[in-house]
Scaffold this motif. Structure first.
Motif, short mmCIF file in Angstrom:
data_model
loop_
_atom_site.label_atom_id
_atom_site.label_comp_id
_atom_site.label_asym_id
_atom_site.label_seq_id
_atom_site.Cartn_x
_atom_site.Cartn_y
_atom_site.Cartn_z
N ALA A 116 6.67 -23.86 44.63
CA ALA A 116 7.46 -22.99 45.49
C ALA A 116 6.68 -22.65 46.76
O ALA A 116 7.22 -22.67 47.87
CB ALA A 116 7.84 -21.72 44.73
N ILE A 117 5.39 -22.32 46.60
CA ILE A 117 4.55 -22.00 47.76
C ILE A 117 4.45 -23.21 48.69
O ILE A 117 4.46 -23.08 49.92
CB ILE A 117 3.17 -21.51 47.31
N ASP A 118 4.33 -24.41 48.10
CA ASP A 118 4.25 -25.62 48.91
C ASP A 118 5.45 -25.72 49.85
O ASP A 118 5.32 -26.04 51.03
CB ASP A 118 4.21 -26.86 48.02
N LEU A 119 6.66 -25.47 49.33
CA LEU A 119 7.86 -25.59 50.15
C LEU A 119 7.97 -24.44 51.16
O LEU A 119 8.39 -24.65 52.30
CB LEU A 119 9.10 -25.59 49.24
N LEU A 120 7.60 -23.26 50.75
CA LEU A 120 7.79 -22.10 51.61
C LEU A 120 6.74 -21.98 52.70
O LEU A 120 7.03 -21.54 53.81
CB LEU A 120 7.79 -20.82 50.76
N CYS A 121 5.48 -22.36 52.36
CA CYS A 121 4.40 -22.10 53.31
C CYS A 121 3.45 -23.28 53.49
O CYS A 121 2.67 -23.31 54.44
CB CYS A 121 3.61 -20.87 52.85
N GLY A 122 3.48 -24.23 52.56
CA GLY A 122 2.60 -25.40 52.66
C GLY A 122 1.54 -25.42 51.58
O GLY A 122 1.06 -24.38 51.13
N ALA A 123 1.17 -26.62 51.17
CA ALA A 123 0.22 -26.80 50.08
C ALA A 123 -1.15 -26.21 50.40
O ALA A 123 -1.88 -25.78 49.50
CB ALA A 123 0.08 -28.28 49.72
N SER A 124 -1.52 -26.16 51.66
CA SER A 124 -2.85 -25.64 52.02
C SER A 124 -2.96 -24.14 51.80
O SER A 124 -4.04 -23.57 51.89
CB SER A 124 -3.16 -25.96 53.48
N ASN A 125 -1.83 -23.48 51.51
CA ASN A 125 -1.83 -22.03 51.36
C ASN A 125 -1.66 -21.60 49.91
O ASN A 125 -1.36 -20.43 49.64
CB ASN A 125 -0.72 -21.41 52.20
N ARG A 126 -1.85 -22.52 48.97
CA ARG A 126 -1.65 -22.17 47.57
C ARG A 126 -2.52 -21.00 47.13
O ARG A 126 -2.09 -20.14 46.39
CB ARG A 126 -1.97 -23.37 46.68
N ASN A 127 -3.76 -20.97 47.58
CA ASN A 127 -4.68 -19.93 47.12
C ASN A 127 -5.07 -18.97 48.24
O ASN A 127 -6.03 -18.23 48.13
CB ASN A 127 -5.95 -20.59 46.55
N SER A 128 -4.32 -18.99 49.32
CA SER A 128 -4.64 -18.13 50.45
C SER A 128 -3.89 -16.81 50.35
O SER A 128 -2.70 -16.77 50.06
CB SER A 128 -4.26 -18.82 51.76
N LEU A 129 -4.63 -15.72 50.57
CA LEU A 129 -4.00 -14.41 50.56
C LEU A 129 -3.49 -14.02 51.94
O LEU A 129 -2.78 -13.04 52.10
CB LEU A 129 -4.99 -13.36 50.04
N VAL A 147 7.29 -14.86 45.07
CA VAL A 147 6.34 -15.71 44.35
C VAL A 147 5.01 -14.98 44.17
O VAL A 147 4.42 -14.97 43.09
CB VAL A 147 6.11 -17.05 45.08
N TYR A 148 4.55 -14.34 45.25
CA TYR A 148 3.29 -13.62 45.15
C TYR A 148 3.39 -12.46 44.17
O TYR A 148 2.43 -12.15 43.45
CB TYR A 148 2.85 -13.13 46.53
N ARG A 149 4.54 -11.80 44.11
CA ARG A 149 4.71 -10.73 43.12
C ARG A 149 4.54 -11.27 41.71
O ARG A 149 3.85 -10.68 40.88
CB ARG A 149 6.09 -10.09 43.26
N LEU A 150 5.15 -12.40 41.46
CA LEU A 150 5.10 -12.99 40.13
C LEU A 150 3.71 -13.49 39.78
O LEU A 150 3.37 -13.63 38.61
CB LEU A 150 6.12 -14.11 40.01
N GLN A 165 0.09 -8.68 48.94
CA GLN A 165 0.64 -9.78 49.72
C GLN A 165 2.16 -9.80 49.60
O GLN A 165 2.87 -10.03 50.60
CB GLN A 165 0.05 -11.11 49.22
N ALA A 166 2.67 -9.55 48.40
CA ALA A 166 4.12 -9.51 48.20
C ALA A 166 4.76 -8.39 49.02
O ALA A 166 5.82 -8.58 49.64
CB ALA A 166 4.43 -9.32 46.71
N ILE A 167 4.11 -7.23 49.05
CA ILE A 167 4.64 -6.11 49.83
C ILE A 167 4.66 -6.44 51.32
O ILE A 167 5.66 -6.22 52.02
CB ILE A 167 3.79 -4.84 49.57
N ASP A 168 3.56 -6.99 51.82
CA ASP A 168 3.48 -7.31 53.26
C ASP A 168 4.57 -8.29 53.67
O ASP A 168 5.25 -8.10 54.70
CB ASP A 168 2.10 -7.89 53.59
N LEU A 169 4.76 -9.34 52.88
CA LEU A 169 5.76 -10.35 53.23
C LEU A 169 7.18 -9.79 53.14
O LEU A 169 8.03 -10.06 53.99
CB LEU A 169 5.61 -11.55 52.29
N THR A 170 7.44 -8.99 52.11
CA THR A 170 8.79 -8.45 51.93
C THR A 170 9.10 -7.41 53.00
O THR A 170 10.24 -7.34 53.49
CB THR A 170 8.93 -7.85 50.52
N GLU A 171 8.12 -6.60 53.38
CA GLU A 171 8.34 -5.65 54.46
C GLU A 171 8.62 -6.37 55.78
O GLU A 171 9.47 -5.93 56.57
CB GLU A 171 7.12 -4.74 54.60
N HIS A 172 7.92 -7.48 56.00
CA HIS A 172 8.18 -8.28 57.21
C HIS A 172 9.61 -8.81 57.19
O HIS A 172 10.32 -8.76 58.21
CB HIS A 172 7.18 -9.44 57.27
#
Length: 933
Positions: free
Chosen positions: A176-189, A221-224, A230-237
Motif C-alpha cells: 500500500a505504501i509503495d502505491l501511495l508514496c513509493g517503495a523508497s518510503n517504506r521505512n521513512s517516518l 496505513v501508518y495508523r495500522l 505520522q498518521a495524525i500529521d498525514l490525516t490532518e493535512h
C-alpha cells in the motif's frame, strides 16, 4: 467479525438520488457522454462498509462524447452498466458483477478503452463489497493499466489510491505504501513521496482532491503500523485540503479517521496502565491512564465533528460509523448516558441502511454492544468470554445472517453465523450453537479470503464440545484451531493491531484451554516414557511451545518470522545428558510443572505435578502471581532487616517456591545425577530467576547450573568454540537523559570493559562517545565478534517498541536511545554469516511482575540470532556486576564448564564471599538464555 474500519470513499445518500436521475437520462438520450458514465462509476463504492480509503473522487465533466448506435437496445453496454448500478444499489453485488462483466467484454471488443476502464473500476468496487479482495486488486491493476495507456495520469493516481486501500484491507501495508508514496518510503517516518506514486502524481498535477485521498489513505496505513504521529500529521493535512475545498465527504472521513487514531492511542495507553498495575508501578499506571482518557476525549471531539458533518449531508452511513466508534470511549470515560444515547441512535440509523457488508458488520457490532461489556469498553475483535446473551443482540445477529446471504457475501455470512453460534453457546443451547458454528466453519474453509475466521470457529466448536462433555472431539477441534492459527500467524499476530493489543484475551485462552483438557486426563507423579509423540504430556509441551512462539511473534510485531530449529525439542535435551527441563504451565485455576529427563538408556521420560500448598490444594493463578512478585521484590532488596546470614536475605518465599516447583522432583533429580536445570517458563515465572530458590540449606544455583530458554525448539545447540572468543565490548560511563529520564553514571563500567578485553584477546572496546549505533554497525561489518558485551542502562518493556539501551552521545543523532529493534537488526545482519555466540546485556532491567517484558528479554536470542544471551532482570550494583562478569568470562575458557556452569561458578563466588554480595540482589538477577552448552 472485526468492526470494519471506516473508509474515505463513502459519499452521502443524496448522491445516489443524483445518480438515479443521471442514470434515468440514459434511457431518453441517444448520446452517451463519457463524463456521464464516469459519474456512474465514481458513485458506486459509497456506503459499502469496507475499510477503504478516500477512493471516490468526483471527476470534472468530459468534453469527448461518443454515439452508440444501439441506444435503445437493452443489451447495449451502456444499458448493462445502468442495470449493474441498480443491482449494486440493491445489494445484489454478484448480479452487478455479471452484467458489468458483459459490458466490459463489449467495450473491449469495440476498442473503447475509456469505458472499459470505468467498468473495471465498478467491478473492483463490487468485489470490494463482497470482501473478495484478491479479485478487487486484480481489477484495480487492470484499470490502472488502461488509464496509463490512455495517458490519463490523474486517474492513474486516483486508482492507485483505491488499489492501495485494497492492499491495506488485506494487511499488505508495504505494498500500500509503495502505491501511495513509493517503495523508497517504506521505512521513512518523514516521506517525500516519489513522483510516480499516488501522492506524487496528485501534487504534480495540482489535483488537491486526489492528494487529500492519497494522504488520508497513507495516514491509515501508518495508523495500522503503529506510527501514530505520522498518521495524525498525514490525516490532518488531508483534512485541511478538504476544508479548503469545502468538500464535506472528505471532511467527514478525515475527522472520523482522526477519531480512530486517538481511540487507538487510548487503547495503547489503557493497556500500558494495565501492565503497569500488574507490575506494581502505580505512578506509571496513573500517568498512562490519564493519557488514555485525554486521547479518548480528543477522539470524541473528532467523532462528534464527523457526526455533525454527516448529519448536514444526510449521510446515514457515516453517522452510524462515527456513533459506533464513540460508544466505547464514552463508556470508558464514565459517560454512560451519552453512550446509551449513541447506542440507541445507532440502532435507528442501522435500520435505515440498505443491505450491504457494512450493515452486516454494524449489526454484529451492535449485538456485541448490547450484551458484551468488553466490547463496550473497547476490547476489540471476537471475545470468547460469555456475557449476557440478550434478545436484542440475538435479533441483530439473525439479521446479519439474513443480510449476508442476501448480498451473497461468504465472508460476512461466515462471521455472522459464527457470532450467532457464540450467542447460543453463551445461552447454553449447545446443539444449535454447534450447528451454526459448523456452518460458519464450512464457509470459512472454502476460500482464502475467509480463512482468517476459521480458527475462531474451530476454537468455538472445541469450547462447545467441551461443554457437552465430548472431551476427545473438543481436543481435536482445539488442535485444528491451533494448526490454522499457526498457518495464519503472521497476519493474525502481527498485521492485526487489535490482536496485538489484546493477545491475552483473544489468543492465549485457545492454547491454555486445550492444555487444561489434556492435563486433566493424565495422572500426576508418574514417569511416562516418551515413546508416543502424540501422548498427552508431549502434546501439552508442543502446544505450550506453539503458544510461546506466538507470544514472541506478537511481542516483536515485525515480519521476522521465528523459525523452529527442530520439530522435536525434547530430543535436543539429549545433547546434554545431565540436564533436566522444567516447563511451567499456568492455567486459571491451577499450575503444572512438567519435567523432561533422560533415563539410563538415554530415552526421554516425562513427569508432571500440579503446584499445591501443604494441604494439597491447587493454587490459583492469583496466589502464584502475588507470591512471585513478593519473591522478586525480596531479591531486589539488599538491605532487609534480617541478620547477616545470606547477606541479610530472608529466604522464606524462596523456600516456598522451591517446595512448589522443585521439591516434588528432588528424588528424581538425585537419581539421574542431574547437574543443569533448564527452565522453559510460562507467564509470571519469566520475570524472576530460579537460581535463588532456597531448599532450606542452600540456593538452587549452589546445587545446579541454571538456565532458561523461551523455547527448546528455538535454541541452537552448537558447541562453543573457545579458541576464537573475542568480544566487541561497548559501554557507557557517563550520565545520560533519554525521554526526559535521567540515567546516572555507571562507575564500574570502565573496570568491567577492561576485564572483558583483557580476558578475551583481540577484543575491541567502544566506550561513551564511541558507543553509537553507527560505530556498532561499522564494527560488526568490519570484523567478526563471537561475543558482544554491552554495559549500559537498559529498559525492557511490555512493548517491544519501548525497549532500549542507552548509547553514547552522538551529535548526529537526536537521542541516545538504541532500541532493541535496532540492536536486533544490527546483529541479525551479520549473524547469518558469523553467528553471535553470546550477547551480554549487563545493566538491563524489567519491572516486577512484567512477564511480557521478561518475554522480550528472553526472546532476544531467537530474534537477533544470538545463540545465547546473558542479561540482568534488574539493575545490579555495578561493582558486583564487574566481579561476576570477570568470573564468568574466566570460566568460559575452562573446557570442563558449559556456559551455564561458568555462570554458576561466578554466582557461587559471590554467594560465598561472606559479605553483602552474598545477598541475591547482587548475583541472581543475571540469567542465561538460550544455548547453555
Amino acid at each position: 467479525m472485526n468492526q470494519q474500519r471506516n473508509g474515505w470513499s463513502k459519499l452521502v445518500i443524496d448522491r445516489f438520488r443524483v445518480l438515479k436521475r443521471l442514470a434515468a437520462g440514459l434511457h431518453h438520450s441517444k448520446r452517451r457522454s463519457l463524463g456521464m458514465l464516469f459519474v456512474l462509476s465514481l458513485t458506486l463504492c459509497l456506503w459499502v462498509g469496507q475499510p477503504a480509503g478516500m477512493a471516490n473522487l468526483p471527476e470534472p465533466p468530459r468534453s469527448t462524447a461518443q454515439t452508440h448506435a444501439s441506444t435503445e437496445n437493452g443489451d447495449s453496454p451502456a444499458h448493462l452498466v445502468q442495470q449493474g448500478v441498480e443491482q449494486y444499489q440493491q445489494g445484489a453485488f454478484s448480479e452487478a458483477i455479471a452484467v458489468w462483466t458483459q459490458a466490459l467484454e463489449r467495450y473491449r471488443a469495440e476498442g473503447n478503452l475509456s469505458h472499459a476502464a470505468i467498468v473495471l473500476e465498478n467491478l473492483a468496487r463490487a468485489y470490494q463489497a463482497l470482501g473478495q479482495t484478491d479479485l478487487e486488486i486484480r481489477h484495480w491493476e487492470q484499470a490502472i493499466q488502461l488509464y496509463r495507456q490512455l495517458n490519463q495520469p490523474q486517474q492513474v493516481g486516483r486508482i492507485a489510491t483505491e488499489w492501495a486501500q485494497a492492499y491495506t484491507r488485506n494487511g499488505q501495508y508495504q505494498q500500500a505504501i509503495d502505491l501511495l508514496c513509493g517503495a523508497s518510503n517504506r521505512n521513512s517516518l518523514n516521506p517525500s513521496c516519489e513522483a510516480s506514486s499516488a501522492v506524487g502524481i496528485a501534487q504534480s498535477l495540482g489535483d488537491r482532491l486526489g492528494e487529500a485521498a492519497a494522504l488520508g489513505s497513507l495516514g491509515d496505513v501508518y495508523r495500522l503500523q503503529g506510527q501514530y504521529q505520522q498518521a495524525i500529521d498525514l490525516t490532518e493535512h488531508s483534512l485541511r485540503i478538504a476544508q479548503d475545498l469545502e468538500h464535506l465527504p472528505y471532511q467527514i472521513s478525515a475527522t472520523h479517521h482522526l477519531g480512530q487514531i486517538y481511540l487507538t492511542l487510548a487503547q495503547v495507553d489503557y493497556r500500558r496502565a494495565s501492565f503497569a498495575e500488574e507490575s506494581e508501578q502505580p505512578q506509571q499506571a496513573r500517568i498512562s491512564r490519564e493519557a488514555a482518557q485525554a486521547h479518548d476525549r480528543t477522539a470524541l471531539e473528532y467523532l462528534q465533528q464527523s457526526t455533525q458533518l454527516a448529519q448536514s449531508t444526510d449521510d446515514l452511513s457515516s453517522q452510524l460509523r462515527a456513533r459506533l466508534s464513540s460508544i466505547p470511549a464514552a463508556y470508558r470515560l464514565g459517560e454512560i448516558q451519552e453512550a446509551e444515547t449513541q447506542l440507541q441512535t445507532a440502532r435507528s440509523l442501522w435500520e435505515q441502511l440498505p443491505n450491504s457488508q457494512e450493515k452486516v458488520s454494524s449489526a454484529i457490532t451492535l449485538a456485541r454492544l448490547q450484551s458484551n461489556r468488553d466490547a463496550r469498553i473497547g476490547l476489540t475483535g471476537f471475545q470468547p468470554r460469555c456475557m449476557s446473551p440478550s434478545e436484542p443482540a440475538k435479533s441483530f445477529l439473525e439479521a446479519s445472517v439474513s443480510i449476508a446471504k442476501t448480498i451473497q457475501n461468504p465472508r460476512a455470512e461466515s462471521f455472522a453465523l459464527g457470532e450467532l453460534g457464540h450467542w447460543y453457546e453463551c445461552a447454553g443451547e449447545y446443539e444449535r450453537a454447534l450447528q451454526l458454528t459448523h456452518q460458519a466453519q464450512l464457509i470459512a474453509d472454502q476460500s482464502l479470503q475467509t480463512r482468517d475466521g476459521l480458527y475462531l470457529w474451530q476454537w468455538q466448536a472445541g469450547r462447545i464440545l467441551k461443554a457437552k462433555g465430548q472431551t476427545q472431539d473438543a481436543i481435536r477441534a482445539y488442535d485444528q484451531s491451533i494448526a490454522t492459527l499457526d498457518i495464519l500467524s503472521e497476519d493474525i499476530l502481527i498485521a492485526n493491531p487489535e490482536v496485538r493489543f489484546d493477545f491475552r484475551d483473544t489468543i492465549e485462552p485457545l492454547y491454555r484451554e486445550v492444555v487444561g483438557l489434556r492435563l486433566a486426563q493424565e495422572p500426576t507423579s508418574v514417569l511416562i516414557p516418551l515413546t508416543d509423540r502424540n501422548a498427552n504430556i508431549n502434546r501439552v509441551l508442543t502446544t505450550i511451545d506453539s503458544l510461546r512462539l506466538a507470544e514472541l511473534q506478537n511481542y516483536f510485531g515485525n515480519d521476522c518470522v521465528l523459525v523452529s530449529l527442530s520439530d522435536d525439542g525434547m530430543q535436543l535435551v539429549q545433547t546434554d545428558p545431565t540436564a533436566a527441563v522444567f516447563s511451567t504451565v499456568i492455567l486459571n485455576d491451577r499450575t503444572a510443572v512438567i519435567v523432561s529427563i533422560q533415563d539410563e538408556n538415554q530415552q526421554i521420560q516425562q513427569k508432571f505435578e500440579w503446584v499445591r500448598d501443604q494441604q494439597g490444594n491447587d493454587l490459583s493463578r492469583e496466589t502464584i502471581v502475588d507470591t512471585i512478585n513478593e519473591y522478586r521484590k525480596g531479591l531486589d532488596r539488599s538491605r532487609d532487616a534480617v541478620p547477616a546470614a545470606l547477606g541479610g536475605y530472608d529466604p522464606t518465599l524462596a523456600t516456598q517456591l522451591y517446595n512448589w516447583l522443585i521439591r516434588p522432583f528432588e528424588a528424581l533429580l538425585d537419581e539421574r545425577n542431574v547437574q543443569t536445570l533448564v527452565f522453559v517458563q510460562d507467564g509470571i515465572f519469566r520475570s524472576v530467576p530460579m537460581t535463588a530458590l532456597y531448599d532450606g540449606n542452600q540456593f538452587l544455583v549452589e546445587r545446579y547450573a541454571v538456565t532458561t530458554t523461551p523455547s527448546l525448539n528455538l535454541t541452537n545447540f552448537a558447541p562453543l568454540n573457545r579458541r576464537q572468543l573475542r568480544a566487541l565490548a561497548l559501554g557507557l560511563t557517563k550520565p545520560a537523559t533519554v525521554d526526559d529520564r535521567i540515567f546516572p553514571q555507571l562507575n564500574y563500567v570502565d573496570s568491567e570493559l577492561r576485564a572483558v578485553t583483557s580476558i578475551l584477546p583481540n577484543s575491541l572496546e567502544l566506550r561513551d562517545q564511541n558507543f553509537t549505533r553507527d560505530r556498532l554497525q561499522q564494527a560488526l561489518e568490519t570484523n567478526t565478534y563471537p561475543v558482544i558485551h554491552i554495559a549500559t542502562h537498559g529498559q525492557f518493556s511490555f512493548e517491544a517498541e519501548e525497549a532500549f539501551l542507552v548509547s553514547g552521545f552522538d551529535p548526529n543523532q537526536d537521542t541516545q536511545k538504541l532500541t532493541i529493534t535496532d540492536l536486533d537488526d544490527l546483529i541479525r545482519s551479520t549473524s547469518l554469516q558469523n553467528p553471535v555466540e553470546l550477547l551480554v546485556l549487563s545493566a538491563c532491567q524489567t519491572a516486577t511482575g512484567d512477564d511480557r517484558a521478561a518475554l522480550g528479554l528472553a526472546g532476544i536470542a531467537a530474534q537477533a540470532g544470538a545463540r545465547s544471551v546473558l542479561a540482568s532482570l534488574w539493575a545490579v550494583n555495578d561493582q558486583a556486576t564487574a566481579q561476576l562478569i570477570s568470573q564468568f568470562y574466566e570460566g568460559l575458557f575452562n573446557e570442563q564448564l558449559s556456559r551455564a556452569k561458568a555462570l554458576q561458578a561466578a554466582q557461587i563466588e559471590l554467594i560465598r564471599s561472606q559479605g553483602r554480595t552474598s545477598h541475591p540482589a547482587f548475583w541472581s538477577a543475571f540469567i542465561l538464555i538460550g544455548n547453555w552448552l
